[in-house]
Design a protein around this motif. Structure first.
Motif: not given
Length: 121
Positions: A23-37, A42-48
């Motif tokens: 759940v995202a608060s703020g007005n950004i949600f509807s304007l943005s793409a959303m990703g799951w990482y 020991g590893k960097e975050r990866e986009l899935v």
């Protein structure tokens, strides 16, 4: 200010399923793409997976066919349905707002605390 709250993680056996929510608060949600990482120690975050604000989705080779990303703009929520889970899917999962340019996802610098998914027998 953007606030992100992930939930739905837990312990699941291999080939099991989980559904994550963010759940995202703020007005950004509807304007943005959303990703799951996801991230393991020991590893960097990866986009899935990501989903644009118009509903176009994209997955990595490791999640294609097993994971499904969706969003509910009315509730400012993005979901990740994960099926046929494997031990290598074990990680902390994070959602992230961003933008997609020529098929490449660029995340913004907003992160929640994540939700831990453990796949183990």
């Amino acid at each position: 200010q953007v606030h992100l709250v992930e939930s739905g993680g837990g312990l699941v056996q291999p080939v099991g399923s989980l559904r994550l929510s963010c759940v995202a608060s703020g007005n950004i949600f509807s304007l943005s793409a959303m990703g799951w990482y996801r991230q393991t120690p020991g590893k960097e975050r990866e986009l899935v997976a990501y989903i644009t604000n118009s509903g176009v989705t994209n997955y990595t080779d490791s999640t294609q066919g097993r994971f499904t990303i969706s969003r509910d703009n009315a509730d400012n929520t993005v979901y990740l349905q994960m099926n046929s889970l494997k031990p290598e899917d074990t990680a902390v999962y994070y959602c992230n707002p961003g933008t997609v340019i020529r098929g490449t996802y660029y995340g913004m610098r907003y992160w929640g605390k994540g939700t831990l998914v453990t796949v183990s027998s």
